[in-house]
Write an enzyme that holds these catalytic residues in place. Sequence first.
Site, short mmCIF file in Angstrom:
data_model
loop_
_atom_site.label_atom_id
_atom_site.label_comp_id
_atom_site.label_asym_id
_atom_site.label_seq_id
_atom_site.Cartn_x
_atom_site.Cartn_y
_atom_site.Cartn_z
N ARG A 189 55.73 40.13 36.40
CA ARG A 189 56.19 39.56 37.69
C ARG A 189 57.68 39.60 37.95
O ARG A 189 58.10 39.25 39.04
CB ARG A 189 55.68 38.12 37.85
CG ARG A 189 54.19 37.93 37.68
CD ARG A 189 53.38 38.71 38.68
NE ARG A 189 51.95 38.42 38.61
CZ ARG A 189 51.00 39.27 38.93
NH1 ARG A 189 51.31 40.49 39.36
NH2 ARG A 189 49.73 38.95 38.86
N ASN B 227 54.19 47.01 39.19
CA ASN B 227 53.98 46.50 40.55
C ASN B 227 54.73 45.20 40.80
O ASN B 227 54.16 44.17 41.15
CB ASN B 227 52.49 46.34 40.86
CG ASN B 227 51.78 45.36 39.95
OD1 ASN B 227 52.24 45.12 38.84
ND2 ASN B 227 50.70 44.79 40.42
N HIS C 203 49.33 33.86 38.16
CA HIS C 203 49.49 33.47 39.57
C HIS C 203 49.83 32.00 39.63
O HIS C 203 49.49 31.24 38.73
CB HIS C 203 48.21 33.71 40.36
CG HIS C 203 47.90 35.14 40.60
ND1 HIS C 203 48.66 35.94 41.43
CD2 HIS C 203 46.94 35.94 40.09
CE1 HIS C 203 48.16 37.16 41.42
NE2 HIS C 203 47.13 37.20 40.62
N ASP D 226 45.47 42.93 30.82
CA ASP D 226 45.67 42.84 32.27
C ASP D 226 46.14 41.43 32.65
O ASP D 226 45.75 40.88 33.69
CB ASP D 226 44.41 43.22 33.05
CG ASP D 226 44.73 43.59 34.50
OD1 ASP D 226 45.92 43.62 34.88
OD2 ASP D 226 43.78 43.86 35.26
ZN LIG Z 1 44.58 47.48 37.86
ZN LIG Z 2 46.69 45.33 36.06
#
Ligand SMILES: [Zn+2]
Ligand SMILES: [Zn+2]
Lengths: 319, 444
Positions: free
Chosen positions: B69, B99, B314, B310
């Site tokens: 993050r 990301n 959040h 993964d």
């Molecule tokens: Zn993914």
């Molecule tokens: Zn992922």
Amino acid sequence: MTSALGKDLLGLEFLSSEQIRLILDTAEPFKEISERSIKKVPALRGSTIVNLFFENSTRTRISFEFAEKRLSADTVNVSALGSSVQKGETLVDTARNLEAMRIDMVVIRHGASGAAQFLADRIESNVINAGDGLHEHPTQGLLDLLTLRDRFGELAGKKVCICGDVLHSRVARSNIWGLKKMGAEVAVCGPRSLLPHGIEEFGVTVFERIEDAIQWADALNVLRLQLERMTAGYIPSSREYNRVFGVTRERLERAPHDILILHPGPMNRGVEIDSDVADGPHSVILHQVTNGVAIRMAVLYLLAGGRPELAEAAKGGAR
Amino acid sequence: MSSQRPILLRGGRVLDPSRNIDDVGDVLVSDGRIESASGRIGSHDDAEIIDCDGCIVSPGFIDVHCHLREPGREDVETIATGARAAAAGGFTAVCAMPNTDPVTDNQAAVGFIIRQAQRADASRVHVIGAISVGQMGERLAEFGEMVAAGAVAVSDDGKPVVSAQLMRTALEYARSFSIPVIDHCEEPTLALGGSMNEGIVSARLGLKGIPSEAEEIMVIRDILLARRSGGHVHLAHMSTHGSVELIRWGKDRGINVTAEVCPHHVSLTEERILSYDTNAKMNPPLRTAKDVEALRNAVKDGTIDMIATDHAPHHYDEKEREFADAPNGIVGLETALAVAVTNLVKRGHIDFRTLVEKMSCAPARLFGLPGGTFAHGSPADVTVFDPQLSWRVDPSEFLTKGRNTPYAGMTLEGRAICTIVGGKVVHRLASDGANARQSRASSG
Ligand SMILES: [Zn+2]
Ligand SMILES: [Zn+2]
């Protein structure tokens, strides 16, 4: 307060057949109140009910409001429409506010599946699901059951086909659970693109053609076709839908026996149902509306802890 | 690394599949490297001695897939909190997905993460660069410069690479740098609007489903593109039995495909969502018992090469909302080992050797990362875990900032006791852990 129904009414999936029968039986004496000149009994006097509508639904809201007023409850209507509000924040904040205001009951209509449970998990008040996303609409399911029972006497063994957009219908889910629990045989009919993948696992028969459904059924519950499903690409056009899947008088006339026609409204006349069917002799659509108020009175009354055997007496209290 | 006091890990079950070691013995670490990892070393002058009795001592775990993050959402996680959570979970290294905001798609962004990781001084953080600029799926990012800055792989994870042509080019171009292209397999038109597995449960709950085919179509597309290009495609977070069959098909033909599975996909099914619990919402979604079974078998037979978390933290209130609107993802760094031990090893699907292979050796070997072995002179990245220790998952004790886990309140078995990175202890299970160990002893 824990009633014969538990704290909340979130769906028919988790009600027992006894509980469903209790609601239907409790609705019987309440039917008659609507026939009187003074349509009011004191059963819920002093309790506060909030009708929380995040989605437009004039019919359901008015039906609940009538039911609440006829039971002498104090009601507040909150409509929280509008896309500017962030939905998640609103629902959590709403829950906190409701809890702080010591509301007795909340009737919630929301566009997200699970919203009623979300609220019920967070507040002490009784929560009644008036439709959550594509999940359930239990009072609609119950009023359909009551309407069918009025005509058939007994639901066990009766054949009911739910026609149309089952994929996007909360009414369909509540109907399937309720009807099966009451011993009816249930089928669905519609284009495969509007049926949930694996719907057979619900224990229902699937008819690909409306003609076959009509041959089989004692009653058809015709769902409203949301017109935006065409632009979303599920079906090509409303015109073709009517020609292939529409419930028309011509098709009904070929049925081996009379078929009861239900529709949760509002109808798209000339699309899923033709006017001469909707207004025809086998239509019980207006009867459904009347039963809707009685069912909602019964649910409110029972959740508030009202004792079933006293429903008759509660009715008498108006005199 | 500067020279540190040597560490002698004494009396554990030393398990290093890369060198075929499985013996009770000692591991000696000095100057940040593995000095010795076989037999009894006994005493050693001035070494710090760590008692590993009853524990497994293995090459450090490496997570090839996590979301830290930073930059952009430091309120949710930072590289430092993520690296500490990794250490607590027994991971000596993690690979951070790009990301972030802004996206890690250039050498400066890669350098930033590496500097933040050094400052964090916990587990190693490797960087995965984006496949496309801004993860927009249009133009290739500068793989060469990112690799020169330290990136170890590329991925547009979080989003599928919609263009088959772009994926093909990425696989071809990545060959020049010998890096894998990590694939988030999701056919977007089939997955659109879905928030859980498509099936009987989604039909009951009235939630739009994501069919297995949304994953499988991309799995087979990209296996075929790997065949065409000769590139290395690594398939992230596999979730369906169909994907397993397709990967097997690809591997049987010698195509350069590797795959990972997440602990949640081998331990939970879609039934977990029946109460609309957003802490069980992730992408790809939890699937059926049949899928779970196929994935477990695929871990066992080698079709699935590694276990990755993964890890996707959040904010509490972002998950506290209607199911369809809640964000995808769960935290995983601190539960991965225990979930795998409890659901794969203790249920007899794999042995501890395979577990270490999937969590340490294979990630290092297939991604070309340091670690994954006790070979003499290799970096002293070590995980010591107690395979019997049972503990109750309490998210308030996590070192990650995320609390979003479907395992909250569950009792799991297996926990990292000590994590060593480059010869330095970055995690020791605290005293309450010692109490827990005692409770294990007393409960037999
Ligand atoms: Zn993914
Ligand atoms: Zn992922």
